[in-house]
Design a protein around this motif. Structure first.
Motif, PDB file in Angstrom:
ATOM      1  N   THR A 171       0.814  -1.206   0.000  1.00 26.14           N
ATOM      2  CA  THR A 171       0.000   0.000   0.000  1.00 26.14           C
ATOM      3  C   THR A 171       0.851   1.260   0.000  1.00 26.14           C
ATOM      4  OG1 THR A 171      -1.666  -1.199   1.255  1.00 26.14           O
ATOM      5  CG2 THR A 171      -1.866   1.196   1.231  1.00 26.14           C
ATOM      6  N   THR A 172       2.062   1.173   0.521  1.00 28.15           N
ATOM      7  CA  THR A 172       2.925   2.337   0.618  1.00 28.15           C
ATOM      8  C   THR A 172       4.344   1.977   0.222  1.00 28.15           C
ATOM      9  OG1 THR A 172       3.907   3.911   2.152  1.00 28.15           O
ATOM     10  CG2 THR A 172       3.249   1.814   3.070  1.00 28.15           C
ATOM     11  N   ASP A 173       5.073   2.959  -0.283  1.00 30.49           N
ATOM     12  CA  ASP A 173       6.456   2.695  -0.690  1.00 30.49           C
ATOM     13  C   ASP A 173       7.436   3.024   0.432  1.00 30.49           C
ATOM     14  OD1 ASP A 173       6.246   5.406  -0.626  1.00 30.49           O
ATOM     15  OD2 ASP A 173       6.931   5.762  -2.678  1.00 30.49           O
ATOM     16  N   GLN A 174       6.925   3.303   1.614  1.00 32.33           N
ATOM     17  CA  GLN A 174       7.786   3.628   2.747  1.00 32.33           C
ATOM     18  C   GLN A 174       7.976   2.410   3.633  1.00 32.33           C
ATOM     19  OE1 GLN A 174       9.075   7.032   3.181  1.00 32.33           O
ATOM     20  NE2 GLN A 174       8.444   6.793   1.073  1.00 32.33           N
ATOM     21  N   GLU A 175       9.172   2.238   4.176  1.00 32.34           N
ATOM     22  CA  GLU A 175       9.435   1.184   5.140  1.00 32.34           C
ATOM     23  C   GLU A 175       9.281   1.790   6.532  1.00 32.34           C
ATOM     24  OE1 GLU A 175      13.313  -0.258   4.271  1.00 32.34           O
ATOM     25  OE2 GLU A 175      12.686  -1.331   2.476  1.00 32.34           O
ATOM     26  N   LEU A 176       8.277   1.330   7.262  1.00 39.90           N
ATOM     27  CA  LEU A 176       7.993   1.917   8.561  1.00 39.90           C
ATOM     28  C   LEU A 176       8.833   1.252   9.645  1.00 39.90           C
ATOM     29  CD1 LEU A 176       4.141   2.475   8.434  1.00 39.90           C
ATOM     30  CD2 LEU A 176       5.960   4.152   8.234  1.00 39.90           C
ATOM     31  N   VAL A 177       9.982   1.809   9.881  1.00 37.33           N
ATOM     32  CA  VAL A 177      10.880   1.306  10.913  1.00 37.33           C
ATOM     33  C   VAL A 177      10.303   1.641  12.285  1.00 37.33           C
ATOM     34  CG1 VAL A 177      13.207   1.448  11.854  1.00 37.33           C
ATOM     35  CG2 VAL A 177      12.841   1.610   9.383  1.00 37.33           C
ATOM     36  N   GLY A 178      10.200   0.629  13.151  1.00 42.81           N
ATOM     37  CA  GLY A 178       9.693   0.858  14.497  1.00 42.81           C
ATOM     38  C   GLY A 178       8.183   0.920  14.603  1.00 42.81           C
ATOM     39  N   LEU A 179       7.479   0.459  13.571  1.00 42.95           N
ATOM     40  CA  LEU A 179       6.014   0.516  13.561  1.00 42.95           C
ATOM     41  C   LEU A 179       5.402  -0.334  14.662  1.00 42.95           C
ATOM     42  CD1 LEU A 179       3.272   1.174  12.126  1.00 42.95           C
ATOM     43  CD2 LEU A 179       3.676  -0.890  10.763  1.00 42.95           C
ATOM     44  N   SER A 180       4.400   0.223  15.357  1.00 42.58           N
ATOM     45  CA  SER A 180       3.627  -0.510  16.354  1.00 42.58           C
ATOM     46  C   SER A 180       2.149  -0.205  16.142  1.00 42.58           C
ATOM     47  CB  SER A 180       4.025  -0.102  17.781  1.00 42.58           C
ATOM     48  OG  SER A 180       5.367  -0.454  18.054  1.00 42.58           O
ATOM     49  N   TYR A 181       1.308  -1.144  16.565  1.00 46.45           N
ATOM     50  CA  TYR A 181      -0.144  -0.933  16.500  1.00 46.45           C
ATOM     51  C   TYR A 181      -0.674  -0.773  17.913  1.00 46.45           C
ATOM     52  CZ  TYR A 181       0.130  -2.382  11.629  1.00 46.45           C
ATOM     53  OH  TYR A 181       0.445  -2.454  10.302  1.00 46.45           O
ATOM     54  N   GLY A 182      -1.629   0.144  18.082  1.00 45.29           N
ATOM     55  CA  GLY A 182      -2.196   0.423  19.397  1.00 45.29           C
ATOM     56  C   GLY A 182      -3.643   0.006  19.519  1.00 45.29           C
ATOM     57  N   GLU A 183      -4.445   0.883  20.126  1.00 45.46           N
ATOM     58  CA  GLU A 183      -5.839   0.577  20.434  1.00 45.46           C
ATOM     59  C   GLU A 183      -6.690   0.365  19.177  1.00 45.46           C
ATOM     60  OE1 GLU A 183      -4.079   2.087  24.032  1.00 45.46           O
ATOM     61  OE2 GLU A 183      -3.946   2.637  21.921  1.00 45.46           O
ATOM     62  N   THR A 184      -7.781  -0.355  19.364  1.00 46.08           N
ATOM     63  CA  THR A 184      -8.779  -0.557  18.309  1.00 46.08           C
ATOM     64  C   THR A 184     -10.167  -0.361  18.908  1.00 46.08           C
ATOM     65  OG1 THR A 184      -9.028  -2.934  18.710  1.00 46.08           O
ATOM     66  CG2 THR A 184      -7.297  -2.255  17.166  1.00 46.08           C
ATOM     67  N   CYS A 185     -11.116  -0.048  18.048  1.00 45.83           N
ATOM     68  CA  CYS A 185     -12.514   0.050  18.486  1.00 45.83           C
ATOM     69  C   CYS A 185     -13.416  -0.159  17.280  1.00 45.83           C
ATOM     70  CB  CYS A 185     -12.813   1.386  19.154  1.00 45.83           C
ATOM     71  SG  CYS A 185     -12.825   2.806  18.013  1.00 45.83           S
ATOM     72  N   THR A 186     -14.688  -0.424  17.539  1.00 45.63           N
ATOM     73  CA  THR A 186     -15.670  -0.637  16.477  1.00 45.63           C
ATOM     74  C   THR A 186     -16.894   0.223  16.777  1.00 45.63           C
ATOM     75  OG1 THR A 186     -14.915  -2.917  16.190  1.00 45.63           O
ATOM     76  CG2 THR A 186     -17.055  -2.349  15.251  1.00 45.63           C
ATOM     77  N   ASP A 187     -17.388   0.961  15.772  1.00 42.77           N
ATOM     78  CA  ASP A 187     -18.558   1.822  16.008  1.00 42.77           C
ATOM     79  C   ASP A 187     -19.856   1.033  15.831  1.00 42.77           C
ATOM     80  OD1 ASP A 187     -19.020   1.577  13.289  1.00 42.77           O
ATOM     81  OD2 ASP A 187     -18.278   3.568  12.780  1.00 42.77           O
ATOM     82  N   ASP A 188     -20.980   1.719  15.994  1.00 41.16           N
ATOM     83  CA  ASP A 188     -22.270   1.034  15.958  1.00 41.16           C
ATOM     84  C   ASP A 188     -22.668   0.584  14.553  1.00 41.16           C
ATOM     85  OD1 ASP A 188     -22.671   3.512  14.901  1.00 41.16           O
ATOM     86  OD2 ASP A 188     -24.269   4.112  16.267  1.00 41.16           O
ATOM     87  N   MET A 189     -21.896   0.995  13.550  1.00 43.27           N
ATOM     88  CA  MET A 189     -22.154   0.553  12.182  1.00 43.27           C
ATOM     89  C   MET A 189     -21.251  -0.612  11.788  1.00 43.27           C
ATOM     90  SD  MET A 189     -24.622   2.417  11.247  1.00 43.27           S
ATOM     91  CE  MET A 189     -24.675   2.131   9.471  1.00 43.27           C
ATOM     92  N   GLY A 190     -20.397  -1.049  12.709  1.00 37.79           N
ATOM     93  CA  GLY A 190     -19.520  -2.184  12.440  1.00 37.79           C
ATOM     94  C   GLY A 190     -18.179  -1.810  11.843  1.00 37.79           C
TER      95      GLY A 190
END
Length: 333
Positions: A101-120
């Motif tokens: 999706t991107t041509d950048q290498e994300l050094v040190g990438l981390s994923y944090g919180e997630t949530c879902t709204d009332d529409m899914g």
């Protein structure tokens, strides 16, 4: 069937009723202060899609376009594949789908919180810890700088044009990657970027590389009747790859093209073609070669020949740069 549908609704309904879009979904800085983190939010129908878009948004924030030629980026990719330099992707958690999706290498990438709204719809945070990521970037820049320094010393010690070019082109490609890392680090952690001092000037490395290329021009030498179309394709291919081309050169490409009509039980004009390209240094020793033969068919001789040229162009554009890169990688190892 109705009982199954009712059971599914009973399971899903509470989740939908209590689903909530968190405030950070509109502004990740509420959870990840800008002074310490670089964060972005992505959304999608699935968690994987949301995280992929979050990573792409984060990559866009640090996207750096280094002024220079495309061949240096291609050359650095070859150095990575050849094991001459360590790929920065070894330091990243980016998935293959995100990298597409991107041509950048994300050094040190981390994923944090997630949530879902009332529409899914699902929301996810991708972030970089500025201090921790800066430490990783310093390692990468230091590693690249050591490689550039080693290549420059090897180039200074050699006089043979081909080998000198091999070291200087590798140094320029690695220095260009360092410039990209430095540009990204400037966005991630300005203080850390300004504290880094390179043991060389990137523009001076590039100048030396260009001078080495000009001192090593390629010249096409025909074995048999010259073919202007093929000569033009070779010149175009070499120029696009960053090589110099002249009437006389320190490097020669012995070229041979043969056509032969083939009688087959069909309604077409069948033309067999053979092409051989042999690359040799000033001492006449071959360093790389391209050899291919195939058959092209069409309703007329002229169309068959045009198809032959089109096929040979594809062969030259793919195999000639690869053959030269293979030789130069061998010099570096």
């Amino acid at each position: 069937m109705r009982r199954s549908i009712a059971l599914c609704l009973l399971i899903l309904l509470p989740a939908l009723l209590f689903a909530k879009k968190e405030a950070w979904a509109d502004d990740p800085r509420k959870l990840y202060p800008e002074s310490r983190f670089l964060a972005a939010v992505g959304s999608g129908d699935t968690l994987a899609a949301a995280q992929q878009r979050a990573a792409a948004a984060l990559a866009a924030m640090i996207k750096v376009t280094v002024k220079g030629d495309m061949e240096l980026t291609t050359r650095y990719d070859e150095l990575k594949k050849g094991g001459v330099v360590v790929a920065s992707t070894e330091k990243t958690a980016m998935t293959d789908s995100t990298r597409q999706t991107t041509d950048q290498e994300l050094v040190g990438l981390s994923y944090g919180e997630t949530c879902t709204d009332d529409m899914g719809k699902t929301y996810a945070i991708a972030y970089l810890d500025r201090a921790k990521t800066a430490a990783i970037y310093k390692e990468l820049v230091d590693a690249d700088s050591a490689v550039v320094t080693r290549f420059l010393k090897s180039a200074d010690a050699g006089k043979e044009p081909l080998k000198r070019y091999a070291f200087l082109s590798a140094a320029a490609a690695t220095a260009a990657n360092t410039a990209r890392l430095m540009g990204q680090l400037l966005v991630i952690n300005k203080a850390a970027q300004q504290a880094l001092v390179l043991p060389y000037r990137i523009d001076e490395v590039r100048t030396q590389y260009r001078a080495a290329a000009e001192a090593m021009p390629f010249a096409v030498v025909w074995k048999g009747a010259p073919d202007e179309k093929i000569a033009g394709i070779i010149t175009e291919t070499l120029t696009a790859a960053g090589y110099a081309v002249g009437q006389k050169g320190a490097v020669t490409i012995g070229a041979s093209v043969l056509f032969e009509k083939v009688e087959l039980n069909n309604k077409y004009y069948n033309l067999k073609w053979d092409i051989t390209l042999t690359v040799a240094g000033a001492d006449g020793v071959a360093i790389a070669a391209v050899k291919e033969s195939a058959r092209s068919s069409a309703l007329s001789e002229s169309d068959a020949k045009n198809r032959s040229y089109s096929d040979m162009k594809k062969v030259i554009q793919k195999k000639l740069p690869a053959a030269l890169s293979g030789y130069f990688l061998g010099v570096l190892k």
